[in-house]
Design an enzyme around this catalytic site. Sequence first.
Site, PDB file in Angstrom:
ATOM      1  CG  ASP A  26      79.694  67.334   2.254  1.00  0.00           C
ATOM      2  OD1 ASP A  26      80.297  68.273   1.870  1.00  0.00           O
ATOM      3  OD2 ASP A  26      79.950  66.991   3.386  1.00  0.00           O
ATOM      4  CD1 TRP A  28      85.457  70.243  -3.127  1.00  0.00           C
ATOM      5  CD2 TRP A  28      83.381  70.190  -3.229  1.00  0.00           C
ATOM      6  NE1 TRP A  28      85.324  70.234  -4.545  1.00  0.00           N
ATOM      7  CE2 TRP A  28      83.717  70.136  -4.442  1.00  0.00           C
ATOM      8  CE3 TRP A  28      81.928  69.914  -3.098  1.00  0.00           C
ATOM      9  CZ2 TRP A  28      83.029  70.017  -5.733  1.00  0.00           C
ATOM     10  CZ3 TRP A  28      81.072  69.987  -4.107  1.00  0.00           C
ATOM     11  CH2 TRP A  28      81.616  69.949  -5.319  1.00  0.00           C
ATOM     12  CG  ASP A  29      84.591  66.906   5.410  1.00  0.00           C
ATOM     13  OD1 ASP A  29      83.480  66.440   5.655  1.00  0.00           O
ATOM     14  OD2 ASP A  29      85.700  66.892   6.240  1.00  0.00           O
ATOM     15  CE1 TYR A  30      83.614  73.310   1.112  1.00  0.00           C
ATOM     16  CE2 TYR A  30      81.835  72.709  -0.346  1.00  0.00           C
ATOM     17  CZ  TYR A  30      83.139  73.403   0.014  1.00  0.00           C
ATOM     18  OH  TYR A  30      83.941  73.867  -1.144  1.00  0.00           O
ATOM     19  CG  ASP A  31      81.210  68.167   7.637  1.00  0.00           C
ATOM     20  OD1 ASP A  31      81.259  67.256   6.952  1.00  0.00           O
ATOM     21  OD2 ASP A  31      82.288  68.675   8.405  1.00  0.00           O
TER      22      ASP A  31
END
Length: 143
Positions: A26, A28-31
Site C-alpha cells: 500500500d 500510496w495509502d489507498y487503504d
Amino acid sequence: KWSMTIFARDVDTGMAKWLYQMTPHDEWDYDGVNEMILTEQQIDGKDRKLLTHFDRNGFGYTMDRVTGELLVAEKYDPTVNWATEVVMDPKSDKYGRPQVVAQYSTEQNGEDTNTTGVCPAALGTKDQQPAAYSPKTELFYVP
C-alpha cells in the site's frame, strides 16, 4: 500480508479461509476500505457466488467468494498509472499481482524522493461513496 486485503473467514471457526491483497505494501495509502458487493451470477455457464470490489486504487475486482478465486482485476479508471495491469495468468508466479510502474513507486524511488504524478492520488479513484449492482440491468454503478 493483511493490509489492503480482501479476506473471508470460516463462520464456524473464525479462521481465515482465503485472502487477496489488492495493493501490496500500500505505497500510496489507498487503504482498500470500500464496500464489497455480493452477487450471484453466471460465469462461463456456471452459477457462482461473487464478491465485487471497486477499490480506491482504480482497479475493480471480482472474486468467487466461496473459493477466493480471482476472476476479474481490471482498471475502471483509465487514468490510473501506478500499475499497468494485474497479472491474470494462474500459471504465472505474478498471478494476481499488480504490475507497478517504477516511476510512480514510492518504495522503488526511495524515501528521499518526492514521487509525483501518481494517479490516483491517495484519496483514490473512488472514495467513500458506495457503488451498487442492479440485477435488472446486470450492471455495476460506480461513483
